[in-house]
Design an enzyme around this catalytic site. Structure first.
Site, short mmCIF file in Angstrom:
data_model
loop_
_atom_site.label_atom_id
_atom_site.label_comp_id
_atom_site.label_asym_id
_atom_site.label_seq_id
_atom_site.Cartn_x
_atom_site.Cartn_y
_atom_site.Cartn_z
N GLY A 190 0.98 -1.83 -0.08
CA GLY A 190 -0.01 0.33 -0.09
C GLY A 190 0.95 1.11 0.25
N GLN A 220 2.88 9.68 1.19
CA GLN A 220 4.16 8.89 1.19
C GLN A 220 5.34 9.97 0.01
OE1 GLN A 220 2.66 5.16 1.84
NE2 GLN A 220 4.53 5.37 3.24
N CYS A 279 6.20 -0.47 7.21
CA CYS A 279 5.59 1.11 6.32
C CYS A 279 7.12 1.31 5.25
CB CYS A 279 5.36 2.06 7.33
SG CYS A 279 4.74 3.49 5.85
N LEU A 280 7.10 1.47 4.15
CA LEU A 280 7.50 1.97 2.98
C LEU A 280 8.39 3.21 3.74
CD1 LEU A 280 5.71 0.98 -0.27
CD2 LEU A 280 7.93 -0.08 0.91
N HIS A 303 -4.14 0.94 7.32
CA HIS A 303 -3.23 2.14 7.62
C HIS A 303 -2.84 3.03 7.14
CE1 HIS A 303 1.83 1.29 7.98
NE2 HIS A 303 1.54 2.12 6.99
N GLU A 304 -3.32 2.99 5.48
CA GLU A 304 -3.03 4.12 4.44
C GLU A 304 -4.41 4.89 4.99
OE1 GLU A 304 -0.80 3.45 2.89
OE2 GLU A 304 -0.27 1.56 3.40
N HIS A 306 -2.66 7.68 6.96
CA HIS A 306 -1.04 7.97 6.45
C HIS A 306 -1.90 9.82 6.06
CE1 HIS A 306 2.46 5.98 6.34
NE2 HIS A 306 2.15 5.38 5.87
NI NI Z 1 2.48 3.15 5.68
#
Ligand code: NI
Length: 153
Positions: free
Chosen positions: A46, A51, A88-89, A130-131, A134
């Protein structure tokens, strides 16, 4: 399509609240395409627009069941709870166990501007929560019950 740089760690943009998309124009469609390419290149499940440095309410997810594109996503129903390890990226090298709903229903717009709802259970429920976090400047490390750093136990 292009791979965009993923903002990491203490980048302040990750802490800001993203704005709703009012008009789905070429820029938003390109953003969606670039986010998908960036997520796939990074082998993530995701990615949210902040991000990649864009404060708009846009998310892409693929937990292995096909690509999901979400514009202005809102959680309209949640049920139960689950504990699952997340990464998380934007926070490389860390993972943590977070308590999330077991099932959610999310309402969003697709790229044509049509409203749709998606039911997420298990990993997909986690990815949706989670997304969407963000988009509100929230990271999984804020909610994690335990945090692990790679190479340390
Ligand atoms: Ni993330």
């Amino acid at each position: 399509m292009a791979i965009r740089a993923i903002r990491k760690d203490s980048d302040e943009i990750l802490r800001k609240t993203s704005r709703k998309v009012e008009i789905i124009d070429e820029r938003i469609l390109t953003l969606l395409d670039d986010m998908t390419e960036t997520m796939r290149a990074a082998e993530g499940v995701g990615l949210a627009a902040p991000q990649v440095g864009v404060l708009r309410r846009v998310v892409v997810i693929d937990v292995g069941e096909g690509l999901i594109e979400l514009i202005n996503p809102v959680i309209v129903y949640e049920k139960g709870e689950q504990l699952r390890e997340e990464g998380c990226l934007s926070i490389p090298g860390k993972s943590g166990v977070v308590k999330r709903p077991e099932k959610v229903i999310v309402r969003a717009l697709n790229r044509k501007g049509e409203t749709f709802e998606i039911i997420g259970e298990d990993l997909l429920a986690v990815a949706l929560c989670h997304e969407i976090d963000h988009l509100n400047g929230i990271l999984f490390t804020d909610k994690a019950i335990t945090i692990k750093e790679q190479g340390r136990d």
